[in-house]
Write a protein that holds these residues in place. Structure first.
Motif, PDB file in Angstrom:
ATOM      1  N   SER A 154     -11.330   6.317 -13.088  1.00 58.07           N
ATOM      2  CA  SER A 154     -11.051   6.329 -11.655  1.00 58.07           C
ATOM      3  C   SER A 154     -12.020   7.245 -10.927  1.00 58.07           C
ATOM      4  O   SER A 154     -12.340   8.337 -11.405  1.00 58.07           O
ATOM      5  N   ASN A 211      -1.800   6.985  -0.386  1.00 56.73           N
ATOM      6  CA  ASN A 211      -2.009   7.925  -1.495  1.00 56.73           C
ATOM      7  C   ASN A 211      -3.477   8.018  -1.907  1.00 56.73           C
ATOM      8  O   ASN A 211      -3.817   7.988  -3.085  1.00 56.73           O
ATOM      9  N   LYS A 212      -4.377   8.156  -0.912  1.00 59.32           N
ATOM     10  CA  LYS A 212      -5.808   8.209  -1.161  1.00 59.32           C
ATOM     11  C   LYS A 212      -6.372   9.546  -0.710  1.00 59.32           C
ATOM     12  O   LYS A 212      -6.173   9.954   0.442  1.00 59.32           O
ATOM     13  N   THR A 213      -7.089  10.208  -1.601  1.00 62.30           N
ATOM     14  CA  THR A 213      -7.656  11.519  -1.285  1.00 62.30           C
ATOM     15  C   THR A 213      -8.645  11.437  -0.130  1.00 62.30           C
ATOM     16  O   THR A 213      -8.678  12.332   0.738  1.00 62.30           O
ATOM     17  N   LYS A 254      -3.778  -3.219  -0.457  1.00 65.65           N
ATOM     18  CA  LYS A 254      -3.775  -1.759  -0.276  1.00 65.65           C
ATOM     19  C   LYS A 254      -5.179  -1.193  -0.444  1.00 65.65           C
ATOM     20  O   LYS A 254      -5.617  -0.338   0.332  1.00 65.65           O
ATOM     21  N   GLU A 255      -5.876  -1.688  -1.462  1.00 68.33           N
ATOM     22  CA  GLU A 255      -7.224  -1.196  -1.719  1.00 68.33           C
ATOM     23  C   GLU A 255      -8.162  -1.553  -0.564  1.00 68.33           C
ATOM     24  O   GLU A 255      -8.972  -0.728  -0.133  1.00 68.33           O
ATOM     25  N   GLU A 293     -11.251   4.306   5.363  1.00 69.79           N
ATOM     26  CA  GLU A 293     -12.160   5.343   4.880  1.00 69.79           C
ATOM     27  C   GLU A 293     -13.550   5.216   5.478  1.00 69.79           C
ATOM     28  O   GLU A 293     -14.191   6.230   5.813  1.00 69.79           O
ATOM     29  N   GLY A 336      -7.391  -0.885  -9.827  1.00 66.70           N
ATOM     30  CA  GLY A 336      -8.036   0.271  -9.221  1.00 66.70           C
ATOM     31  C   GLY A 336      -9.548   0.169  -9.272  1.00 66.70           C
ATOM     32  O   GLY A 336     -10.122  -0.747  -9.875  1.00 66.70           O
ATOM     33  N   ALA A 373      -7.400   0.683   2.474  1.00 67.89           N
ATOM     34  CA  ALA A 373      -7.901   2.042   2.291  1.00 67.89           C
ATOM     35  C   ALA A 373      -9.404   2.107   2.529  1.00 67.89           C
ATOM     36  O   ALA A 373      -9.912   3.063   3.130  1.00 67.89           O
ATOM     37  N   SER A 409     -11.385   8.676  -8.107  1.00 63.98           N
ATOM     38  CA  SER A 409     -10.659   9.720  -7.376  1.00 63.98           C
ATOM     39  C   SER A 409     -10.085  10.786  -8.291  1.00 63.98           C
ATOM     40  O   SER A 409     -10.183  11.973  -8.026  1.00 63.98           O
ATOM     41  N   THR A 415      -0.846  11.820  -5.040  1.00 63.85           N
ATOM     42  CA  THR A 415      -2.165  12.343  -4.684  1.00 63.85           C
ATOM     43  C   THR A 415      -2.051  13.451  -3.647  1.00 63.85           C
ATOM     44  O   THR A 415      -2.867  14.386  -3.644  1.00 63.85           O
TER      45      THR A 415
END
Length: 728
Positions: free
Chosen positions: A44, A205-207, A159-160, A167, A23, A163, A46, A290
């Motif tokens: 983290s 699952n990202k805010t 995945k990171e 974003e 993360g 995202a 988030s 999330t």
């Protein structure tokens, strides 16, 4: 130590010698006083949760690479790596590591090199992240985009990276523009691909992505994409339901546009989670964590905004207190309050305290009392649910209101009696409402959650109130079923020859004794309530049945727990009856307990008597010595010196006995004895003596004895203090 935090990505070497992405967050080097060591902490960005907590050990090898990477190994196959966003952060943290290990920050390696294979693997991961990209957002690329998004879930690093791309660019908004194009063209295949794409983005699952997708501009298009599930023959019209059927009702007009928008957003996001997205499997249970947090935080914000608007809540309560409003309006207001209280569970304790205090001051409890007494089932159910929230949060607040209501009410129509009436008169065959209310009543009567302060004992106050004002209503059905019309004595142990009710009464008595409350024990002793138990036991004879076992268990419990007052009562009153019973040792054990306690009490009395006599003797000796010094000091004035005698204490005591008997006869001063070796006694007829009192020089010891005797006489004359007892 570096107080500033720097953005990093954390990697860990797994058992397969592969680097996993743990993360992204912010790193700091912090001295932990409790452990007396410096730690690298990564939180983290988030959720502010702790991603990494690693102690900077003096013997751990650290390596600095590429000016933005720090790698180390805490144990075999347990590598760690921090990839920094900028070189300054890497340099600062590296200086802290070198300072702890006593190294020059100019070095690139503090101890030993890590294995080359690990470094190469980590570099490959970083290079993969840098070259990973999404296809252009075009109609003919939708299938390729869908495949890429589906494939990233096998790699946390991918995945990171995905995202971050979604974003930082307008990719999602461009996808939603393609959704409108596909709908206009009737491109079913493209709509199916968009469904998979949007669902995959949600599962990231990202805010930050949720903020984009659930904005007022995008959320209905997201719902539209999720309508075209490839598994369905025809798409569901969810947008039509949300815009036409699900209408937002404002019980009180909301002037704050931001609050209104937040309520709309929360409802629609919850609809997406609960209706549009499939239930996650056990392997996907964290995919939407999330999203759940997003909804939770929205609810907190809504409740906080409503809580801070005192005018809004006061208007709602004022309308509920208006007896002229119709049932439909009252139902709407109560349903709003029910949802509001449900949302309030998300608040932190201080905010929740302030909210419920405000509701109480506005008069929500009298409103609930009116609503719970109405015939409309929806109104009654909503009011009961609101009352449940209040009781579960603060039973003390409800108890305080109930006792204050009793002081102000003239007709005795109390809220708690209304609750009891609802329990007794529940028309549901399964008694669902009654069971629910009984749980609330039990919470209110539970002594464990009652407060006790130096100035107030809530337990005694509320329980006394309940037994005075409410218990007769609560046990009325019990008295009705055991009245003279059925059988006057069936509720007494031993009166039922068929034992149909005897065991129930015995079980009740066993439960009461199990409380170990001396108040109940005194009531049992005073009412001689063991007599019917003993009679039932004797009438049962030699039969080994449930009644026999229950009685023996009752007495065995008293013996094992050594309830002294009951042990003494049973042995003194019933032991001759039980003396012949030898197939159990319970009754002989009670006798042993009784004798042991009696011996202990006798020993305590002997010890107290010995201590008292010793104190009196020491006091007498000190008084005599003081008098000797006093007389010696007065010898120059011509008074005789008092000489000590061998039996001083005995002679003084004899003189006082003579003095006490002759005091009423001699009203003049006795003759003075000034001969050597004798005493000189003088009686003073001062003002106190004129009132019937007398003062004797050197009589402190005898005064103490007389005072003790007088106090004992007063104790004998004073009736024993009444002990509290129960009465029905």
């Amino acid at each position: 130590m570096a107080d500033k935090r720097y953005r990093v990505k954390v990697y860990s070497l797994n058992e397969d010698q592969q680097w996993d992405d743990l993360g992204t967050g912010y790193v700091s080097s912090t001295y932990v006083k409790r452990l007396q060591s410096v730690f690298l902490l990564v939180r983290s960005d988030s959720q502010a949760s702790l991603i990494l907590e690693s102690e900077i050990n003096s013997k751990t090898p650290y390596q600095k690479q590429q000016e933005t990477l720090i790698v180390w190994s805490e144990a075999a196959n347990h590598g760690r790596a921090l990839s920094f966003q900028d070189t300054e952060g890497c340099r600062k943290i590296w200086e802290d590591i070198c300072w702890v290990q006593g190294k020059d920050p100019s070095v690139k390696i503090t101890q030993d090199l890590l294995e080359e294979s690990e470094d190469e693997q980590l570099e490959e991961v970083l290079e993969t992240n840098n070259v990973f990209d999404l296809p252009n957002c075009e109609l003919n690329k939708l299938e390729e985009i869908s495949d890429v998004i589906s494939s990233v879930f096998a790699s946390p690093a991918h995945k990171e990276r995905l995202a971050l791309i979604l974003e930082n660019e307008d990719y999602i908004k461009n996808l939603l523009q393609l959704f409108h194009t596909c709908e206009d063209l009737g491109d079913t295949a493209g709509l199916h691909h968009l469904h998979e794409i949007i669902k995959g983005i949600l599962f990231l699952n990202k805010t930050a992505l949720f903020e984009i997708m659930f904005s007022a501009e995008c959320i209905m298009d997201v719902v539209g994409c999720l309508e075209y599930d490839p598994a369905l023959a025809q798409p569901k019209r969810h947008r039509e339901f949300l815009t036409q059927n699900a209408r937002f009702k404002e019980v009180i007009p909301i002037a704050d546009c931001e609050l209104r928008q937040k309520i709309h957003q929360t409802y629609r996001v919850q609809y997406i989670r609960d209706i549009l997205l499939p239930a996650p499997s056990i392997y996907e249970e964290n995919f939407l964590s999330t999203l759940t947090t997003f909804i939770f935080l929205n609810k907190v914000e809504i409740v906080s905004m409503l809580k801070d608007d005192n005018n809004f809540l006061s208007q709602v309560v004022a309308q509920l207190r208006d007896e002229t409003i119709n049932d439909d309006r009252r139902r709407e207001l109560l349903l709003f309050f029910k949802e509001f209280c449900a949302f309030s569970q998300t608040l932190q304790p201080p905010s929740k305290d302030a909210l419920f205090k405000t509701l109480t001051e506005l008069g929500i409890l009298p409103v609930l009392k009116i609503a719970m007494s109405m015939e409309d089932l929806q109104i009654k159910s909503a009011a009961t649910d609101i009352f449940t929230y209040l009781v579960e949060y603060s039973p003390s607040m409800i108890r305080e209101f109930i006792m204050e209501e009793a002081q102000q009410s003239e007709d005795g129509n109390l809220f708690i009696n209304l609750v009891i009436e609802q329990i007794i008169c529940d028309t549901d065959p399964e008694l669902g409402g009654a069971v629910h209310l009984m749980g609330l009543l039990r919470t209110l009567l539970d002594p464990e959650n009652m407060l006790a302060t130096p100035n107030k004992c809530e337990r005694s106050e509320f329980l006394n109130f309940f037994y005075k004002h409410c218990i007769h209503n609560f046990i009325a059905p019990l008295f009705a079923t055991t009245s003279e019309d059925t059988c006057e004595g069936d509720n007494v142990v031993g009166s039922d020859k068929n034992n149909t009710n005897c065991l129930s009464a015995l079980r009740f008595m066993r439960r009461m004794i199990g409380l170990k409350d001396e108040l109940y024990n005194c009531y049992i002793i005073k009412g001689n309530l063991f007599e019917p138990v003993v009679n039932a036991f004797l009438d049962n004879g030699t039969r080994y049945n449930m009644l026999n076992s229950a009685v023996i268990e009752l007495f065995e419990y008293i013996r094992v727990e050594n309830i002294k007052s009951l042990v003494a009562h049973i042995v003194e009153k019933f032991y001759k009856t039980f003396e012949s019973i030898e197939y159990v040792q319970t009754f002989k054990g009670l006798k042993i307990k009784y004798e042991q306690e009696k011996d202990r009490q006798n020993q305590i009395r002997r010890n107290l008597h010995s201590i008292l006599c010793s104190k009196i003797l020491r006091k007498s000796t000190r008084v005599v010595e003081k008098e000797e010094k006093c007389f010696e000091g007065n010898s120059e004035e011509g008074e005789a010196i008092m000489q000590p005698l061998e039996n001083d204490f005995q002679d003084r005591y004899k003189f006082m006995e003579t003095k006490e008997t002759k005091e009423n006869e001699d009203k003049v001063d006795p003759p003075k004895r000034a001969s050597p070796g004798g005493y000189k006694f003088a009686s003073s007829h001062s003002a106190p003596a004129a009132n019937g009192t007398h003062s004797l020089h050197g009589s402190s010891t005898i005064d103490l004895m007389n005072r003790l005797n007088d106090e004992k006489d007063k104790e004998d004359e004073t009736p024993s203090r009444k002990r509290p007892h129960l009465s029905f």
